[in-house]
Write a protein that holds these residues in place. Structure first.
Motif, PDB file in Angstrom:
ATOM      1  N   ARG A  38      10.763   0.652   9.866  1.00  0.00           N
ATOM      2  CA  ARG A  38      10.183  -0.439  10.641  1.00  0.00           C
ATOM      3  C   ARG A  38      10.842  -0.541  12.026  1.00  0.00           C
ATOM      4  N   LEU A  39      12.152  -0.294  12.088  1.00  0.00           N
ATOM      5  CA  LEU A  39      12.843  -0.309  13.380  1.00  0.00           C
ATOM      6  C   LEU A  39      12.337   0.803  14.291  1.00  0.00           C
ATOM      7  N   LEU A  40      11.857   1.910  13.705  1.00  0.00           N
ATOM      8  CA  LEU A  40      11.261   2.991  14.489  1.00  0.00           C
ATOM      9  C   LEU A  40       9.874   2.629  14.998  1.00  0.00           C
ATOM     10  N   GLY A  41       9.303   1.576  14.462  1.00  0.00           N
ATOM     11  CA  GLY A  41       7.947   1.196  14.844  1.00  0.00           C
ATOM     12  C   GLY A  41       6.896   1.748  13.919  1.00  0.00           C
ATOM     13  N   MET A  42       7.284   2.089  12.681  1.00  0.00           N
ATOM     14  CA  MET A  42       6.345   2.648  11.714  1.00  0.00           C
ATOM     15  C   MET A  42       5.713   1.555  10.858  1.00  0.00           C
ATOM     16  N   ARG A  43       4.530   1.855  10.351  1.00  0.00           N
ATOM     17  CA  ARG A  43       3.935   1.074   9.281  1.00  0.00           C
ATOM     18  C   ARG A  43       4.456   1.663   7.972  1.00  0.00           C
ATOM     19  N   VAL A  44       4.853   0.800   7.021  1.00  0.00           N
ATOM     20  CA  VAL A  44       5.447   1.281   5.772  1.00  0.00           C
ATOM     21  C   VAL A  44       4.668   0.740   4.578  1.00  0.00           C
ATOM     22  N   ILE A  45       4.229   1.654   3.733  1.00  0.00           N
ATOM     23  CA  ILE A  45       3.659   1.322   2.432  1.00  0.00           C
ATOM     24  C   ILE A  45       4.689   1.725   1.385  1.00  0.00           C
ATOM     25  N   GLY A  46       5.029   0.815   0.496  1.00  0.00           N
ATOM     26  CA  GLY A  46       6.086   1.103  -0.464  1.00  0.00           C
ATOM     27  C   GLY A  46       5.644   0.896  -1.887  1.00  0.00           C
ATOM     28  N   THR A  47       6.011   1.832  -2.763  1.00  0.00           N
ATOM     29  CA  THR A  47       5.706   1.676  -4.183  1.00  0.00           C
ATOM     30  C   THR A  47       6.838   0.918  -4.865  1.00  0.00           C
ATOM     31  N   ALA A  48       6.460   0.066  -5.803  1.00  0.00           N
ATOM     32  CA  ALA A  48       7.433  -0.736  -6.546  1.00  0.00           C
ATOM     33  C   ALA A  48       6.710  -1.386  -7.710  1.00  0.00           C
ATOM     34  N   SER A  49       7.481  -1.985  -8.600  1.00  0.00           N
ATOM     35  CA  SER A  49       6.864  -2.813  -9.636  1.00  0.00           C
ATOM     36  C   SER A  49       6.554  -4.174  -9.015  1.00  0.00           C
ATOM     37  N   PRO A  50       5.528  -4.861  -9.521  1.00  0.00           N
ATOM     38  CA  PRO A  50       5.138  -6.139  -8.914  1.00  0.00           C
ATOM     39  C   PRO A  50       6.268  -7.156  -8.812  1.00  0.00           C
ATOM     40  N   ALA A 105       7.263   6.392  15.716  1.00  0.00           N
ATOM     41  CA  ALA A 105       6.519   5.145  15.890  1.00  0.00           C
ATOM     42  C   ALA A 105       5.018   5.361  15.734  1.00  0.00           C
ATOM     43  N   ARG A 106       4.372   4.293  15.247  1.00  0.00           N
ATOM     44  CA  ARG A 106       2.916   4.226  15.083  1.00  0.00           C
ATOM     45  C   ARG A 106       2.394   5.160  13.998  1.00  0.00           C
ATOM     46  N   GLU A 107       3.271   5.730  13.195  1.00  0.00           N
ATOM     47  CA  GLU A 107       2.852   6.501  12.029  1.00  0.00           C
ATOM     48  C   GLU A 107       2.970   5.618  10.787  1.00  0.00           C
ATOM     49  N   THR A 108       2.299   6.063   9.710  1.00  0.00           N
ATOM     50  CA  THR A 108       2.390   5.369   8.427  1.00  0.00           C
ATOM     51  C   THR A 108       3.252   6.188   7.477  1.00  0.00           C
ATOM     52  N   ALA A 109       4.261   5.530   6.912  1.00  0.00           N
ATOM     53  CA  ALA A 109       5.149   6.167   5.944  1.00  0.00           C
ATOM     54  C   ALA A 109       4.889   5.602   4.561  1.00  0.00           C
ATOM     55  N   LEU A 110       4.883   6.482   3.565  1.00  0.00           N
ATOM     56  CA  LEU A 110       4.815   6.075   2.165  1.00  0.00           C
ATOM     57  C   LEU A 110       6.198   6.260   1.565  1.00  0.00           C
ATOM     58  N   VAL A 111       6.797   5.176   1.094  1.00  0.00           N
ATOM     59  CA  VAL A 111       8.132   5.219   0.494  1.00  0.00           C
ATOM     60  C   VAL A 111       7.994   4.998  -1.004  1.00  0.00           C
ATOM     61  N   HIS A 112       8.363   5.995  -1.778  1.00  0.00           N
ATOM     62  CA  HIS A 112       8.362   5.869  -3.244  1.00  0.00           C
ATOM     63  C   HIS A 112       9.695   5.284  -3.693  1.00  0.00           C
ATOM     64  N   GLY A 113       9.626   4.203  -4.469  1.00  0.00           N
ATOM     65  CA  GLY A 113      10.843   3.519  -4.881  1.00  0.00           C
ATOM     66  C   GLY A 113      11.403   2.657  -3.764  1.00  0.00           C
ATOM     67  N   ALA A 114      10.511   1.928  -3.110  1.00  0.00           N
ATOM     68  CA  ALA A 114      10.899   1.204  -1.897  1.00  0.00           C
ATOM     69  C   ALA A 114      11.781   0.000  -2.162  1.00  0.00           C
ATOM     70  N   SER A 115      11.868  -0.464  -3.410  1.00  0.00           N
ATOM     71  CA  SER A 115      12.723  -1.621  -3.695  1.00  0.00           C
ATOM     72  C   SER A 115      14.109  -1.211  -4.149  1.00  0.00           C
ATOM     73  N   GLY A 116      14.364   0.093  -4.303  1.00  0.00           N
ATOM     74  CA  GLY A 116      15.695   0.557  -4.644  1.00  0.00           C
ATOM     75  C   GLY A 116      16.611   0.528  -3.438  1.00  0.00           C
ATOM     76  N   ALA A 117      17.879   0.891  -3.648  1.00  0.00           N
ATOM     77  CA  ALA A 117      18.866   0.771  -2.575  1.00  0.00           C
ATOM     78  C   ALA A 117      18.510   1.638  -1.369  1.00  0.00           C
TER      79      ALA A 117
END
Length: 315
Positions: free
Chosen positions: A168-180, A146-158
């Motif tokens: 997010r359920l852990l309480g993290m901030r999530v930045i995700g890469t994807a196409s617009p 919780a309270r950490e920032t995660a970078l997820v590459h390919g965040a719109s994939g399965a």
């Protein structure tokens, strides 16, 4: 014994080696049940599994996860049960990990079978556990919290979509890469989207502010690994499921569903993932279903990298 239709590879290769054939389904023995399949999950690992390996594993019956209805139960000393508790004929269930899920019926160990939440459709249930357990494993090995920032590459994939939700359920901030075109999917599940491509590192730096604690790579591109290395100082907190060679070279983590620690962990979280889905806290977006006979078409769509969500085969 009864019979069923199934997909099987009798030699290694591409999708051309797959054959749709009738096969006998064993009567369940002690600790086994037979499932009449209502949906089979479609995953990249299904095609990867037939590309090569130990010839002694042939023929390979394809498919790791299913949802369906109990049609037979093996003999037992006490009341019949599956992993989640007592079971009866006609009960709706899901199973992972199976061997030969691309089938109309199959017999599996009861320990891998769980009651299907009523709020999940069969296609959703059949696609919950492989990606969900993979995502949970990635968060586990990087000690995400919780309270950490995660970078997820390919965040719109399965796997990415499951990662976003579980982080997010852990309480993290999530930045995700994807196409617009997929930004709406990330925003739906609480991630902050950034477009991949030239300048990705700087865009993430500007958005992250205090920095990125954990990097989770589902795509395996050099860009994803390079940006992760630039942004996360502790290489034990960078994990990939798609770039094992970069992991070996750069000293980051690589995990896979066949590796001992991952197998044990992923099996251990199945019940908790089902519970999250039953509470509508873990969603499985299904893009399209195909008839069981259309497995090759489904896998071809999956291999484009743009299926738009999970796919399922319907016997």
């Amino acid at each position: 014994m009864t019979s069923a239709m199934r997909w099987v590879a009798r030699r290694f290769g591409g999708l051309e080696v797959l054959a749709f054939e009738e096969a006998e389904v064993p009567t369940p023995g002690p600790g086994e049940v037979t499932i009449d399949v209502r949906a089979a999950g479609v995953n990249p690992a299904d095609a990867k599994n037939i590309r090569g390996g130990d010839p002694s594993t042939l023929p390979i019956a394809v498919g790791y996860e299913v949802a369906g209805v109990i049609s037979a139960i093996g003999p037992s000393a006490g009341p019949p049960a599956i992993a989640s508790g007592p079971v009866a004929l006609g009960d709706e269930v899901l199973a992972f990990r199976t061997r030969g899920g691309y089938a109309s019926r199959l017999t599996v160990p009861a320990r891998d079978v769980f009651a299907k939440p009523q709020n999940l459709s069969f296609p959703e249930a059949a696609n919950l556990l492989l990606v969900g357990a993979t995502a949970a494993d990635m968060l586990h090995v990087t000690a995400a919290k919780a309270r950490e920032t995660a970078l997820v590459h390919g965040a719109s994939g399965a796997v990415g979509v499951s990662l976003v939700q579980q982080a997010r359920l852990l309480g993290m901030r999530v930045i995700g890469t994807a196409s617009p075109r997929n930004f709406a999917t990330l925003e739906r599940f609480g991630a902050e989207p950034v477009p991949y491509g030239a300048g990705l590192e700087q865009r993430v730096r500007e958005l992250a502010g205090e920095g990125v604690s954990v990097a989770l790579d589902t795509v395996g591109t050099d860009e994803a690994v390079d940006v992760s290395l630039a942004l996360v100082s502790d290489r034990a907190r960078i994990v990939t499921i798609a770039a094992p060679q970069r992991a070996e070279r750069d000293g980051i983590l690589a995990i896979g569903g066949r590796r001992g620690p991952s197998v044990a962990f992923r099996d251990s979280v199945r019940a908790s993932l089902i519970d999250l889905a039953a509470r509508d806290e873990l969603v499985v977006p299904v893009a399209r279903t195909f008839p069981l006979a259309g497995a090759i078409e489904a896998l071809e769509l999956l291999q484009t990298g743009h299926p738009g969500g999970k796919l399922a085969l319907i016997p």
